[in-house]
Design a protein around this motif. Sequence first.
Motif, PDB file in Angstrom:
ATOM      1  N   GLU A 186       0.806  -1.093   0.041  1.00 52.07           N
ATOM      2  CA  GLU A 186      -0.298  -0.005  -0.229  1.00 52.07           C
ATOM      3  C   GLU A 186       1.098   1.344   0.195  1.00 52.07           C
ATOM      4  OE1 GLU A 186      -4.031   1.950   3.154  1.00 52.07           O
ATOM      5  OE2 GLU A 186      -2.794  -0.131   3.070  1.00 52.07           O
ATOM      6  N   ASP A 199      -7.075  12.147  -3.245  1.00 54.89           N
ATOM      7  CA  ASP A 199      -7.464  11.824  -2.184  1.00 54.89           C
ATOM      8  C   ASP A 199      -8.842  10.102  -2.626  1.00 54.89           C
ATOM      9  OD1 ASP A 199      -5.918  13.211  -0.400  1.00 54.89           O
ATOM     10  OD2 ASP A 199      -7.851  14.372   0.147  1.00 54.89           O
ATOM     11  N   GLU A 200      -9.769  10.717  -3.652  1.00 50.15           N
ATOM     12  CA  GLU A 200     -10.187   9.449  -4.406  1.00 50.15           C
ATOM     13  C   GLU A 200      -9.996   8.310  -5.382  1.00 50.15           C
ATOM     14  OE1 GLU A 200     -12.996  11.243  -7.146  1.00 50.15           O
ATOM     15  OE2 GLU A 200     -13.860  12.596  -5.663  1.00 50.15           O
ATOM     16  N   GLU A 201      -8.508   8.812  -5.446  1.00 50.27           N
ATOM     17  CA  GLU A 201      -8.143   7.123  -6.145  1.00 50.27           C
ATOM     18  C   GLU A 201      -7.619   6.505  -5.163  1.00 50.27           C
ATOM     19  OE1 GLU A 201      -5.204   8.988  -8.980  1.00 50.27           O
ATOM     20  OE2 GLU A 201      -7.000   9.308 -10.531  1.00 50.27           O
ATOM     21  N   ILE A 202      -6.866   6.890  -3.838  1.00 51.98           N
ATOM     22  CA  ILE A 202      -6.291   6.803  -2.696  1.00 51.98           C
ATOM     23  C   ILE A 202      -6.991   5.977  -1.942  1.00 51.98           C
ATOM     24  CG2 ILE A 202      -5.057   7.131  -0.490  1.00 51.98           C
ATOM     25  CD1 ILE A 202      -4.019   9.044  -1.601  1.00 51.98           C
ATOM     26  N   SER A 203      -8.299   6.433  -1.843  1.00 55.04           N
ATOM     27  CA  SER A 203      -9.532   5.526  -1.546  1.00 55.04           C
ATOM     28  C   SER A 203     -10.016   4.108  -2.368  1.00 55.04           C
ATOM     29  CB  SER A 203     -10.540   6.814  -0.888  1.00 55.04           C
ATOM     30  OG  SER A 203     -11.818   5.456  -0.258  1.00 55.04           O
ATOM     31  N   LYS A 206      -7.011   2.090  -1.365  1.00 53.28           N
ATOM     32  CA  LYS A 206      -7.892   1.230  -0.471  1.00 53.28           C
ATOM     33  C   LYS A 206      -8.785  -0.348  -0.330  1.00 53.28           C
ATOM     34  CE  LYS A 206      -5.530   4.678   3.049  1.00 53.28           C
ATOM     35  NZ  LYS A 206      -5.942   5.598   4.050  1.00 53.28           N
ATOM     36  N   SER A 207      -9.457  -0.224  -1.142  1.00 58.40           N
ATOM     37  CA  SER A 207     -10.142  -0.648  -1.086  1.00 58.40           C
ATOM     38  C   SER A 207     -10.096  -1.664  -2.494  1.00 58.40           C
ATOM     39  CB  SER A 207     -11.910  -0.020  -1.868  1.00 58.40           C
ATOM     40  OG  SER A 207     -13.048  -0.749  -2.464  1.00 58.40           O
ATOM     41  N   ASP A 210      -7.850  -3.944  -0.331  1.00 61.90           N
ATOM     42  CA  ASP A 210      -8.765  -4.362   0.880  1.00 61.90           C
ATOM     43  C   ASP A 210      -9.989  -5.994   0.652  1.00 61.90           C
ATOM     44  OD1 ASP A 210      -9.853  -5.273   3.780  1.00 61.90           O
ATOM     45  OD2 ASP A 210     -11.622  -4.107   2.197  1.00 61.90           O
TER      46      ASP A 210
END
Length: 404
Positions: A186, A199-203, A206-207, A210
């Motif tokens: 990560e 931030d949207e691409e990072i979120s 992360k999804s 996961d």
Amino acid sequence: MSNHPPFHEVSICIEQDGTNRYKIQSDKLQEIGTQLRGRREFSIFHSIVLPLIVSVATIVFSSIFQFISWSNSVGVKYATDVAEKAERTYEHSAAAIGTRHYAMLVFLPSLRDLIQAKANIAVLRAMAQSNEVKDGNPARAQANAQKRDPDTERSLADAMARRNGAKGRGLVQAQAGAEKRASDAEHPLISVMAHTGGDEEISLHKSVLDINQKRFASYYEQLKLWNENYDHQLSDIEYALDRPVFGQIDKDNTDFRIYRSKIAQIDCLSSLTEELQKQNLNAHSLKVRFAVIHNCFMLINGALGEQLTEAISKPTPALGKDTETKIKDRLTALLAMANEFRCYAHQRIDYYNKQKELAIFSPTYVWRSFTDATRTEALKHLEDAASRCSPARNADVARAAPTS
């Protein structure tokens, strides 16, 4: 006159007591009645033999009816137990096959994403080093490279250890390995995406991490559970699904042996029934079919393991299209094998359920006891199951089914 009994004088007083009624009085009435009835004789047949016959017949017939009732209860109970045990065993086996197949199916794209992510990281690092060299900081670039190399080696070693731990020690190590693997992957990707996507691409990243983490953990969990329960499940299939019907046709134990050398020669991409016949294995045995499915699972697991090892060991790994296609083809063929197994199992359970009615005492039950009808019906069941569950017939049904 000498043959006649002696005469006895008696006095009788008869008085009229109303209309059509008379009153007889005498002190010799009992003696008169005895004389008129004659002497009473003792009968052995009516007094002893006939009551004894009636008593014995009552006991015999009641015992026969009680035996028939007991026989019906025992026979139906046995047939019910056989059918219920076969159904439970099938449900456990089918669930295990379906769960592990799904875990493998979703593990493949997660492995592809892992390989692609690692290759992207290698490219980005190479680009970063090239930019630092162009900017006139070769010493800094060399220092960063030296710093990354030990980190990379340590990360790869940890990943390999987690993989081995998932195979040998089970779910806890698999989950811990998946969490740390996701954490290791990560940070560099987030660092890159922070400069490019926000931030949207990072979120989103992360999804995805996961989801891949859960798929990795599920894959090794199912692998662990399958390996732990395989022998027990194989034994349950033999005694719950195979032995009752093969016992009716006098099959010996050699039909239930697992010949690993022959099973290893089976082509998992071909028809399972044809492959079993080529190896002279019992195609009607669900135990043998389950063992072949296990072998095909192991082959796919080995292919996935090789790709994971390559992804961990090589700096810039790659999952070729041909390799991915071969694994997908094996998963598709394995699904067809599982469907055949389910079809045979359903036919077997239906056959066992029909045995409940045949266990009730009737003229048909008596006729079956003195003939070879049970063996004939068992053989017919095997032939019908093979005909209904053949891959060619299933393909024809699938083609004839309406599409939405």
